[in-house]
Design a protein around this motif. Structure first.
Motif, PDB file in Angstrom:
ATOM      1  N   ARG A 443      32.711  31.312  39.783  1.00 36.73           N
ATOM      2  CA  ARG A 443      33.543  30.247  39.245  1.00 36.73           C
ATOM      3  C   ARG A 443      32.665  29.022  38.994  1.00 36.73           C
ATOM      4  N   PRO A 444      32.703  28.485  37.787  1.00 36.14           N
ATOM      5  CA  PRO A 444      31.844  27.322  37.502  1.00 36.14           C
ATOM      6  C   PRO A 444      32.174  26.121  38.377  1.00 36.14           C
ATOM      7  N   ASP A 445      33.445  25.970  38.787  1.00 32.59           N
ATOM      8  CA  ASP A 445      33.820  24.772  39.522  1.00 32.59           C
ATOM      9  C   ASP A 445      33.401  24.838  40.985  1.00 32.59           C
ATOM     10  N   SER A 446      33.569  26.018  41.616  1.00 32.54           N
ATOM     11  CA  SER A 446      33.296  26.100  43.061  1.00 32.54           C
ATOM     12  C   SER A 446      32.124  26.991  43.413  1.00 32.54           C
ATOM     13  N   GLY A 464      41.615  32.523  38.872  1.00 31.19           N
ATOM     14  CA  GLY A 464      40.836  31.455  38.252  1.00 31.19           C
ATOM     15  C   GLY A 464      39.985  31.995  37.130  1.00 31.19           C
ATOM     16  N   THR A 465      39.135  31.155  36.593  1.00 33.48           N
ATOM     17  CA  THR A 465      38.246  31.515  35.495  1.00 33.48           C
ATOM     18  C   THR A 465      36.830  31.653  36.038  1.00 33.48           C
ATOM     19  N   TYR A 466      36.179  32.756  35.668  1.00 29.09           N
ATOM     20  CA  TYR A 466      34.838  33.062  36.141  1.00 29.09           C
ATOM     21  C   TYR A 466      33.909  33.190  34.947  1.00 29.09           C
ATOM     22  N   ARG A 467      32.673  32.809  35.181  1.00 32.86           N
ATOM     23  CA  ARG A 467      31.640  33.008  34.166  1.00 32.86           C
ATOM     24  C   ARG A 467      30.785  34.198  34.603  1.00 32.86           C
ATOM     25  N   ASP A 480      33.178  34.406  29.664  1.00 34.02           N
ATOM     26  CA  ASP A 480      34.159  33.842  30.585  1.00 34.02           C
ATOM     27  C   ASP A 480      35.339  34.787  30.678  1.00 34.02           C
ATOM     28  N   THR A 482      39.141  35.490  32.866  1.00 38.13           N
ATOM     29  CA  THR A 482      40.199  34.856  33.652  1.00 38.13           C
ATOM     30  C   THR A 482      40.890  35.907  34.496  1.00 38.13           C
TER      31      THR A 482
END
Length: 800
Positions: A443-446, A464-467, A480, A482
């Motif tokens: 996950r780009p955010d966490s 969530g969304t994963y790269r 990306d 989801t």
């Protein structure tokens, strides 16, 4: 048998008689005729010798003698003569005894016959092998034995008499005998002994029975089938290849004496012979040599009893080497031109992927510009050869490996995933590429890592969304994706309070908001009424009551009871009444839209009814004591979450569960079975717990699922083959990690199944140190391995 001495006794007796005659005096001579006497006159003696006595009564003989055969020693007397005859060979001898007396010749003639014992009994030799069912001759010979008229011959099989013959009536002079018989050979005569017995019976002549037998002769009989052996052999025989051949013949007796062999040309084959009853079978492996190429013969020969049966089969010996299939670049980067060539022997016709060469002995060739679609493509080289009217074929295949950068397609790595919460699932994001790419999703955010390729429970925390990044030595692809986690609705106190108060005369709506994916629909009804409460309502007293609200989505439903209270615009004052100067109870005067309601307050209990308050006193404001407020326990998702997570190794903590209610409830959580006392959280603490809240007015309970997460550990990092790799060889690295949530493997170029890295056609650049790193939200662990690509290489593993 009596010897010659009885004759000697007779001669002595004759001599005694002659002497007695001489004592009679001359007076008797003048009165009697003169005679000559021979004793014995007739005799049967064994050939070789006898004693004869010749005597006379002539008192004055002039001369005399004994005319006979060879003699040995003579004894004389006045009137007798005794002579020993020797070497009598003639069957009959006539000796003459004579004397000259008074100018006369006196004579006495005798007859001596000889006999010969059967000292030699000869059975003529038998044939070495005698076919069963055919006659053979038994012949017995007894030379010199006789007289023949006293002789008997018998032919025997073992102790069994076959034929017996006596020669009675034969002339006295006859000597020796032959007996011949024709016998039919049988199976049971095999290895039987045959013999001949001779008997000379002289008992009628005062002599004995003389017997003798020949030495036994053994007969060997046999049966050899007139059929030819059955030869099972290939018509075609390839140089250098082993092919089985066999030969069999039945109707053999004795089969143990039969001999069988197989030969290819002048090469006798090493055969294994099996006998079963009257059948004989030979099996062998024939291997043709290059110098035998052409038409040859396979021979099977069976021999028994000096006879043989033979079968010959023509066999064509040929040479047909395997076709040769070569790729100019067995491992080619994408875009490289690759040449594929198929060749075979000088007389073979080849084809490459169905395209035939121009002629026999010519190669077939194909060129292509390598693309991703050619990776793992198989090429087939077929060769045909005509031998003796039969078409033979051989083939070979080769695989092309094309190296290309990673591709992340929707078929292997969809842009969106939807999973239900709870059941274990395997999340996959697979990339195409050669070498096989490693895929890492975070996950780009966490920075939370998505565990790919491992089976594990799905929780809403994974949504969530994963790269996703796929990488190999040739490049990288990014995508990306989801992840949506669906779960059943939940009605908590925030979105749907258990108690709602409306003010009479105002507008209000009974709206409950539920949590869930997909978003649930919520409907509220009063059990005693039909229809769903929807939209804005003008609040009236009849709207007060108990409602049931139910939230529903594709994953399930949740229900909750909501109590609605309708209030008036209250005006209240407290009045204290006293009667007869005595203190009285407290009263609360409530006014709702001008209508009075009198309530007595005693120890926090309200009582009373409509109407005005009576009595006198000074009014005052009343505030109910705390004991007037009561409520049973209540727990929901906000106070006691149904899913909680502990970290392995952390200090043991209690479950996060609380309850509302008055008085404040006590909350106790437990699990079936006894939990051992631990200072730190372990994986054994994971499971389902039950939390119960209790106060004086009731209980409430919830089920809580506890999951234990733990940091990753690379448990295994190994290379195969363990012995090493040479240039051009293949090797595989395997990495296995233990973690929860499942760890993401990185930094080794492993495939998305989180387990292996495969390298085909190793080059020097593939050598070096490889690292396997396992990462999840709680930590990271890595191990390293050294790979050397050389003539000799070693493999070592280290941990970090």
């Amino acid at each position: 048998m009596p010897g010659p001495w009885p004759g000697l006794r007779r001669a002595l007796l004759g001599l005694w008689a002659a002497l007695s005659l001489g004592l009679l005096g001359l007076s008797a001579v003048a009165q009697e005729p003169f005679w000559a006497d021979l004793q014995p006159r007739v005799a049967l003696v064994e050939g070789g010798g006898s004693l004869l006595n010749c005597s006379t009564n002539c008192p004055r003989r002039e001369r005399g003698g004994l005319e006979t055969l060879r003699r040995n020693g003579t004894q004389r007397g006045l009137r007798w003569l005794a002579r020993q005859l020797v070497d009598i060979r003639e069957p009959e001898t006539q000796p003459v005894c004579f004397f000259r007396c008074a100018r006369r010749t006196l004579q006495a003639r005798g007859l001596i016959r000889t006999f010969q014992r059967p000292d030699r009994v000869e059975l003529m030799p038998l044939p070495p092998w005698q076919p069963v069912g055919e006659n053979f001759t038994l012949s017995c010979r007894v030379p010199g034995a006789g007289p023949r008229g006293s002789l008997t011959l018998t032919l025997l099989r073992g102790a069994q008499e076959l034929i017996r013959r006596s020669f009675v009536g034969e002339p006295p002079r006859a000597r020796g005998a032959v007996l011949t018989a024709t016998v039919l050979a049988r199976r049971e005569d095999h290895e039987a002994n045959f013999s001949c017995r001779a008997e000379l019976d002289l008992r009628p002549h005062g002599l004995g029975l003389f017997e003798n037998s020949s030495a036994p002769r053994q007969l060997r009989t046999f049966t050899l089938s007139p059929d030819s052996p059955r030869l099972a052999a290939p018509r075609l025989l390839e140089v250098g290849l082993e092919r089985p051949v066999s030969c069999a013949l039945e109707g053999l007796f004795p089969a143990s004496e039969a001999h069988i062999y197989l030969a290819l040309g002048d090469q006798r084959l090493n055969s294994k012979v099996m006998r079963e009853g009257d059948a004989l079978t030979a099996t062998a492996t024939a291997t043709a040599r290059a110098e035998e190429e052409g038409i040859g013969q396979l021979v099977c020969n069976v021999t028994l009893g000096g006879e043989s049966r033979e079968t010959r089969e023509n066999v064509t010996v040929y040479s047909f080497p395997e076709p040769l299939l070569t790729l100019s670049e067995p491992i080619a980067p994408e875009g490289t031109t690759v040449t594929i060539t198929c060749t075979a022997g000088a007389r073979a016709l080849v084809s490459l992927d169905g395209v035939q060469a121009v002629g026999s002995g010519q190669p077939a060739q194909l060129q292509l510009n390598a693309t991703e679609n050619d990776d793992r493509r198989d090429f087939f080289c077929d060769a045909t050869l005509e031998v003796n009217g039969e078409i033979l074929s051989k083939n070979r295949s080769a695989e092309l490996r094309v190296l290309y950068a990673p591709r992340l397609d929707d078929s292997g790595c969809p842009r969106s995933w939807t999973w239900p919460e709870g059941p274990e699932q395997t999340l996959r994001c697979e990339a195409r590429g050669n070498p096989a790419p490693s895929v890492h999703c975070a996950r780009p955010d966490s920075g939370a890592v998505l565990a790919l390729g491992l089976l594990g429970p799905v929780t809403r925390a994974l949504a969530g969304t994963y790269r996703c990044r796929a990488a190999n030595v040739l490049g990288e692809a990014v995508k990306d994706v989801t992840l949506m986690v669906e779960y059943a609705p939940a009605l908590d106190s925030v979105g749907c309070p258990e108690r709602i108060t409306w003010l009479e005369g105002t507008e209000a709506s009974l709206s409950c908001v539920a949590h869930g994916v997909p978003p649930p629909t919520v409907s509220c009804v009063r059990p005693e009424e039909d229809g769903v409460v929807e939209g804005l309502l003008r609040v009236a007293r009849e709207h007060a009551g108990t409602y049931r609200c139910e939230a529903t989505n594709a994953r399930g439903s949740a229900a909750k009871t909501v109590a609605v209270t309708v209030e008036c615009e209250w005006m209240h004052q407290g009045v204290r009444w006293g009667l007869s100067g005595q203190p009285g109870p407290d009263f609360l005067l409530l006014l709702c839209h001008g209508r009075p309601l009198t309530v007595a307050v005693s120890a926090g209990v309200l009582s009373g009814g409509p109407g005005g308050a009576e009595g006198s006193g000074v009014p005052r404001i009343w505030t109910p004591p705390p004991t007037a407020l009561i409520a049973p326990p209540q727990m929901d998702e906000s106070t006691c979450p149904s899913n909680q997570t502990w970290l392995e190794g952390a200090e043991v903590a209690a479950l996060t569960c609380a309850a509302g209610g008055r008085p404040s409830p006590s909350v106790r959580c437990y699990r079936e079975g006894t939990r051992p006392e631990r200072q730190r959280v372990s994986r054994n603490d994971a499971g389902t717990y039950r939390c119960v809240a209790t106060n004086a007015h009731g209980t409430d309970a919830r089920t809580v699922t506890v999951g234990v997460v733990y940091r990753p550990v690379v448990a295994e990092l190994a290379a195969s083959p363990p012995g090493g790799v040479r240039p051009g060889g293949n090797f595989t690295l395997t990495c296995r990690a233990e973690a929860w949530p499942p760890a993401q493997i990185s930094n080794i170029g492993l495939s998305s199944n989180n387990s292996t890295l495969s390298v085909a056609g190793a080059m020097g650049s593939h050598g070096g140190e490889y690292e396997c790193a396992a990462t999840n939200a709680h930590g990271r662990h890595a191990r390293r391995i050294m790979v050397r690509v050389a003539g000799e290489w070693q493999l070592g593993v280290g941990g970090a």
